[in-house]
Motif scaffolding. Structure first.
Motif, PDB file in Angstrom:
ATOM      1  N   PHE A  26      43.231 -22.594  13.209  1.00  0.00           N
ATOM      2  CA  PHE A  26      42.040 -21.748  13.354  1.00  0.00           C
ATOM      3  C   PHE A  26      41.782 -20.830  12.146  1.00  0.00           C
ATOM      4  CE2 PHE A  26      40.206 -17.715  15.074  1.00  0.00           C
ATOM      5  CZ  PHE A  26      38.977 -18.206  15.461  1.00  0.00           C
ATOM      6  N   VAL A  30      37.959 -19.732   9.715  1.00  0.00           N
ATOM      7  CA  VAL A  30      37.120 -18.540   9.942  1.00  0.00           C
ATOM      8  C   VAL A  30      37.285 -17.479   8.857  1.00  0.00           C
ATOM      9  CG1 VAL A  30      37.010 -18.891  12.453  1.00  0.00           C
ATOM     10  CG2 VAL A  30      38.828 -17.447  11.500  1.00  0.00           C
ATOM     11  N   SER A 240      36.378 -21.996  16.835  1.00  0.00           N
ATOM     12  CA  SER A 240      35.866 -21.818  15.483  1.00  0.00           C
ATOM     13  C   SER A 240      34.355 -22.050  15.453  1.00  0.00           C
ATOM     14  CB  SER A 240      36.577 -22.797  14.546  1.00  0.00           C
ATOM     15  OG  SER A 240      36.004 -22.730  13.283  1.00  0.00           O
TER      16      SER A 240
END
Ligand code: PEP
Length: 250
Positions: A26, A30, A240
């Motif tokens: 993840f 981001v 996400s």
């Protein structure tokens, strides 16, 4: 401009290795997000490991619950001070699953919010009506009662209010944008009554079966300042995509 607030509520899911694996996938996706707040609320057991894994990133940490006392003979409980020590910036308080399975009422919720704020942590304060209440036309009465009771002697700083219609949580039934917008605008009005212009600083986020497929639509609503995401936050790809929501202003 107000920063949107996108939070993952992992509920009673994720061991420490599973949490680490999630973050491994993840975090890189981001890293570029600077304009919004991204928060993850793991179970207590994974808090410290997640705090370490997100150190130096743009991701914040929340706990899913707390007790109101600071320390003492309260077997099984965890205080806001301990949560801050573990690396949390926020605590979720008043989630409908706590109200439903652990009989938390407005008084308990208010105590927890006050204790959390006193310890310097922010609060993600959840409110929402059941299906029966909505069908009986009591949505606004329930929301008014929960918001006003929960915020007695609570200051506006680091306060996020989550509107989570109970009938939409974990059911795959999302509120329509109109339903959500209507309640968010109503909550905003109550917050103005309580805090005056300071209410402008409070994010009102929506929770209830938010997914990668419906987030753009929901986030296009003027009064929705973010999302609290359960099921769809357990996979790095879907959470996400939610974090990378696109406002549809057509
Ligand atoms: C929640 O638990 O806060 C929630 C909104 O869950 P879900 O997204 O699974 O409906």
């Amino acid at each position: 401009m107000m920063r949107n607030f996108i939070a993952a509520n992992w509920k009673m899911n994720m061991t420490i290795p599973e949490a680490r694996q999630f973050l491994h996938g993840f975090i890189p996706t981001v890293q570029s997000v600077q304009e919004d707040d991204i928060i993850i609320a793991p179970p207590f057991t994974a808090l410290y490991a997640v705090a370490n894994a997100i150190q130096g990133t743009n991701i914040g940490l929340a706990a899913q619950d707390t007790f109101w006392e600071e320390q003492g003979a309260y077997t099984g409980e965890v205080s806001p001070r301990m949560l801050r020590d573990a690396g949390c910036q926020y605590v979720i308080v008043g989630h409908s699953e706590r109200r439903q399975y652990f009989s938390e009422d407005d008084v308990v919720v208010n105590r927890k919010i006050r204790a959390t704020k006193e310890s310097g942590l922010g609060v993600i304060f959840c409110v929402g009506e059941s299906l029966e209440e909505r069908e009986a036309d009591k949505t606004f009465d329930v929301i008014k009662r929960e918001v006003e009771a929960g915020l007695v002697e609570v200051s506006f700083e680091k306060l996020v209010v989550a509107y989570e219609p109970i009938w939409a949580i974990g059911t795959g039934k999302t509120a329509t944008v109109e339903q959500a917008q209507e309640v968010h605008a109503f909550i905003r009005k109550i917050l103005y009554n309580v805090y005056g212009d300071n209410a402008d600083e409070i994010r009102i986020i929506y929770g209830g079966s938010v997914t990668a497929d419906n987030v753009d639509n929901l986030m296009s609503s003027q009064d929705i300042n973010g999302a609290l995401v359960g099921g769809a936050s357990l996979k790095p790809e879907s959470f996400s995509r939610i974090v990378h929501f696109k406002k549809d202003i057509s």
